[in-house]
Write an enzyme that holds these catalytic residues in place. Sequence first.
Site, PDB file in Angstrom:
ATOM      1  N   GLU A   9       3.471  55.459  10.958  1.00 18.76           N
ATOM      2  CA  GLU A   9       2.525  55.038  11.997  1.00 18.76           C
ATOM      3  C   GLU A   9       2.935  55.738  13.298  1.00 18.76           C
ATOM      4  O   GLU A   9       2.108  56.107  14.122  1.00 18.76           O
ATOM      5  CB  GLU A   9       2.581  53.517  12.169  1.00 18.76           C
ATOM      6  CG  GLU A   9       1.695  53.020  13.301  1.00 18.76           C
ATOM      7  CD  GLU A   9       1.569  51.505  13.346  1.00 18.76           C
ATOM      8  OE1 GLU A   9       1.425  50.881  12.278  1.00 18.76           O
ATOM      9  OE2 GLU A   9       1.619  50.956  14.449  1.00 18.76           O
ATOM     10  N   SER A  53       6.797  49.446  14.525  1.00 18.41           N
ATOM     11  CA  SER A  53       6.710  49.624  13.068  1.00 18.41           C
ATOM     12  C   SER A  53       6.685  51.113  12.764  1.00 18.41           C
ATOM     13  O   SER A  53       5.838  51.841  13.288  1.00 18.41           O
ATOM     14  CB  SER A  53       5.425  48.997  12.525  1.00 18.41           C
ATOM     15  OG  SER A  53       5.426  47.630  12.826  1.00 18.41           O
ATOM     16  N   ARG A  86      -5.724  51.069  13.110  1.00 16.76           N
ATOM     17  CA  ARG A  86      -4.846  51.992  13.860  1.00 16.76           C
ATOM     18  C   ARG A  86      -5.508  53.358  14.080  1.00 16.76           C
ATOM     19  O   ARG A  86      -4.841  54.400  14.088  1.00 16.76           O
ATOM     20  CB  ARG A  86      -3.494  52.171  13.141  1.00 16.76           C
ATOM     21  CG  ARG A  86      -2.699  50.893  13.014  1.00 16.76           C
ATOM     22  CD  ARG A  86      -2.208  50.339  14.343  1.00 16.76           C
ATOM     23  NE  ARG A  86      -1.554  49.062  14.156  1.00 16.76           N
ATOM     24  CZ  ARG A  86      -2.197  47.877  14.223  1.00 16.76           C
ATOM     25  NH1 ARG A  86      -3.498  47.800  14.521  1.00 16.76           N
ATOM     26  NH2 ARG A  86      -1.546  46.754  14.010  1.00 16.76           N
TER      27      ARG A  86
HETATM   28  C1  LIG Z   1       9.089  47.084  20.053  1.00 15.10           C
HETATM   29  C2  LIG Z   1       7.713  47.617  19.736  1.00 15.10           C
HETATM   30  C3  LIG Z   1       6.755  46.760  19.239  1.00 15.10           C
HETATM   31  C4  LIG Z   1       5.473  47.236  18.932  1.00 15.10           C
HETATM   32  N1  LIG Z   1       4.548  46.372  18.454  1.00 15.10           N
HETATM   33  C5  LIG Z   1       3.317  46.824  18.166  1.00 15.10           C
HETATM   34  C6  LIG Z   1       2.313  45.927  17.664  1.00 15.10           C
HETATM   35  O1  LIG Z   1       2.536  44.726  17.509  1.00 15.10           O
HETATM   36  N2  LIG Z   1       1.096  46.439  17.371  1.00 15.10           N
HETATM   37  C7  LIG Z   1       0.798  47.772  17.556  1.00 15.10           C
HETATM   38  O2  LIG Z   1      -0.343  48.171  17.282  1.00 15.10           O
HETATM   39  N3  LIG Z   1       1.722  48.634  18.019  1.00 15.10           N
HETATM   40  C8  LIG Z   1       2.955  48.208  18.332  1.00 15.10           C
HETATM   41  N4  LIG Z   1       3.894  49.075  18.807  1.00 15.10           N
HETATM   42  C9  LIG Z   1       3.561  50.518  18.941  1.00 15.10           C
HETATM   43  C10 LIG Z   1       2.971  50.926  20.294  1.00 15.10           C
HETATM   44  O3  LIG Z   1       3.416  50.053  21.333  1.00 15.10           O
HETATM   45  C11 LIG Z   1       1.437  50.969  20.274  1.00 15.10           C
HETATM   46  O4  LIG Z   1       0.959  51.887  19.315  1.00 15.10           O
HETATM   47  C12 LIG Z   1       0.871  51.338  21.648  1.00 15.10           C
HETATM   48  O5  LIG Z   1      -0.512  51.156  21.657  1.00 15.10           O
HETATM   49  C13 LIG Z   1       1.150  52.802  22.030  1.00 15.10           C
HETATM   50  O6  LIG Z   1       0.824  52.964  23.396  1.00 15.10           O
HETATM   51  P1  LIG Z   1       1.612  54.030  24.291  1.00 15.10           P
HETATM   52  O7  LIG Z   1       0.982  54.028  25.627  1.00 15.10           O
HETATM   53  O8  LIG Z   1       3.064  53.795  24.254  1.00 15.10           O
HETATM   54  O9  LIG Z   1       1.239  55.357  23.523  1.00 15.10           O
HETATM   55  P2  LIG Z   1       2.191  56.627  23.261  1.00 15.10           P
HETATM   56  O10 LIG Z   1       3.272  56.255  22.317  1.00 15.10           O
HETATM   57  O11 LIG Z   1       2.573  57.245  24.548  1.00 15.10           O
HETATM   58  O12 LIG Z   1       1.165  57.565  22.508  1.00 15.10           O
HETATM   59  C14 LIG Z   1       0.681  57.210  21.224  1.00 15.10           C
HETATM   60  C15 LIG Z   1      -0.469  58.161  20.879  1.00 15.10           C
HETATM   61  O13 LIG Z   1      -1.543  57.886  21.769  1.00 15.10           O
HETATM   62  C16 LIG Z   1      -1.960  59.070  22.453  1.00 15.10           C
HETATM   63  N5  LIG Z   1      -2.347  58.663  23.813  1.00 15.10           N
HETATM   64  C17 LIG Z   1      -1.634  57.859  24.662  1.00 15.10           C
HETATM   65  N6  LIG Z   1      -2.323  57.687  25.807  1.00 15.10           N
HETATM   66  C18 LIG Z   1      -3.473  58.396  25.683  1.00 15.10           C
HETATM   67  C19 LIG Z   1      -4.587  58.648  26.539  1.00 15.10           C
HETATM   68  N7  LIG Z   1      -4.666  58.121  27.761  1.00 15.10           N
HETATM   69  N8  LIG Z   1      -5.608  59.450  26.086  1.00 15.10           N
HETATM   70  C20 LIG Z   1      -5.540  60.008  24.847  1.00 15.10           C
HETATM   71  N9  LIG Z   1      -4.501  59.815  23.998  1.00 15.10           N
HETATM   72  C21 LIG Z   1      -3.484  59.031  24.411  1.00 15.10           C
HETATM   73  C22 LIG Z   1      -0.748  59.989  22.432  1.00 15.10           C
HETATM   74  O14 LIG Z   1      -1.137  61.353  22.480  1.00 15.10           O
HETATM   75  C23 LIG Z   1      -0.099  59.635  21.095  1.00 15.10           C
HETATM   76  O15 LIG Z   1      -0.651  60.402  20.042  1.00 15.10           O
HETATM   77  C24 LIG Z   1       5.172  48.616  19.140  1.00 15.10           C
HETATM   78  C25 LIG Z   1       6.153  49.480  19.657  1.00 15.10           C
HETATM   79  C26 LIG Z   1       7.408  48.985  19.955  1.00 15.10           C
HETATM   80  C27 LIG Z   1       8.432  49.921  20.532  1.00 15.10           C
END
Ligand SMILES: Cc1cc2nc3c(=O)[nH]c(=O)nc-3n(C[C@H](O)[C@H](O)[C@H](O)COP(=O)(O)OP(=O)(O)OC[C@H]3O[C@@H](n4cnc5c(N)ncnc54)[C@H](O)[C@@H]3O)c2cc1C
Length: 307
Positions: free
Chosen positions: A301, A231, A181
């Site tokens: 996380e 999570s 992560r």
């Molecule tokens: C129902 C559910 C299930 C999930 N299952 C999983 C799973 O199985 N495995 C898992 O790993 N995660 C899971 N997640 C968490 C999440 O989906 C992941 O961590 C995902 O990768 C986050 O992507 P995001 O675009 O939503 O990032 P955001 O939530 O928008 O941002 C997360 C972080 O990334 C940074 N960020 C985002 N985009 C960029 C960019 N372009 N450049 C620099 N920094 C950036 C942001 O500043 C922030 O600190 C789950 C979430 C939910 C709601």
Amino acid sequence: MQKINREQDFFNRVQSLVPEERLHVNEPMSRHTTFKIGGPADFLIQPASAPEVAAVLTCAINCDMTVTILGNGSNVLVRDNGIRGVVLKFDEHMGYIRHQGDTIVAGAGATLADVSEYALEQQLAGLEFAIGIPGSIGGAVFMNAGAYDGEISSVVSAVTAVCPEGNIRRFSREEIHFTYRHSIFQENGCVICEIELELVPGKAKEIGRKMIDLTAKRESKQPLELPSAGSTFKRPPGYFAGTLIEQTGLKGLKIGGAQVSEKHAGFIVNAGSATAGDVLALIGEVQHRVHKKFGVMLHPEVRIIGE
Ligand SMILES: Cc1cc2nc3c(=O)[nH]c(=O)nc-3n(C[C@H](O)[C@H](O)[C@H](O)COP(=O)(O)OP(=O)(O)OC[C@H]3O[C@@H](n4cnc5c(N)ncnc54)[C@H](O)[C@@H]3O)c2cc1C
């Protein structure tokens, strides 16, 4: 007064860089997070290209404005007073996907679901694990997202990012220093704009079957019917956060509108009008009770941002 001048100055300058429909003022972050929680951002911009990201960053630096990066908002909890400064939100405006041979190239705002489905269409294997993760591909690289024995680090071959000095730089897989992560982007402040994924030729039927199986597994275990950020806690070495929380008897525990999911104790859900304050209080309570029972400290996380 100084703050108002600074904001007005930024607004005046940024209007010449970004069209009106992608520039929002006082934008509720509850509209941009899967938790459906969060106060307003002073400015929210949906960038459409890496040069535009560089121009907006330079403008923000010149106006002494703080910048927060967001993808699909699926791993963040935005506090109730919102975000001061500028949010750069990566979404469909930077959601292009194309391929060159076995390599898929995607804009940081493309969703993991769309990139996985594109890989299926091109009969390219390796991204099946990502089908149910509700984030953008940029957020997935930042977090080194993973599921069911797959991790984005295993398929990323290069990333193009805009760094704090405003230069556009290409990072090789080795330079990203992926661990659990974690990626280098959590330290270097560079904004991920484009991702190259190296996949392997596969059979559409097998890739599709794996995606269907993993989706069914996810739907049976996770509380997908309620807003959450996935999570809540990182996996502590040697344990599973959800199991520790369940064995502490905390399933269903509620503070305000925030609740430890009845379906999966590793998720805190928004069971109705939860505030960030409710979620933070519940996180603290879970940490305290699990530590008291098992001597294990759970670390979020979910990334907690805003004020
Ligand atoms: C129902 C559910 C299930 C999930 N299952 C999983 C799973 O199985 N495995 C898992 O790993 N995660 C899971 N997640 C968490 C999440 O989906 C992941 O961590 C995902 O990768 C986050 O992507 P995001 O675009 O939503 O990032 P955001 O939530 O928008 O941002 C997360 C972080 O990334 C940074 N960020 C985002 N985009 C960029 C960019 N372009 N450049 C620099 N920094 C950036 C942001 O500043 C922030 O600190 C789950 C979430 C939910 C709601």
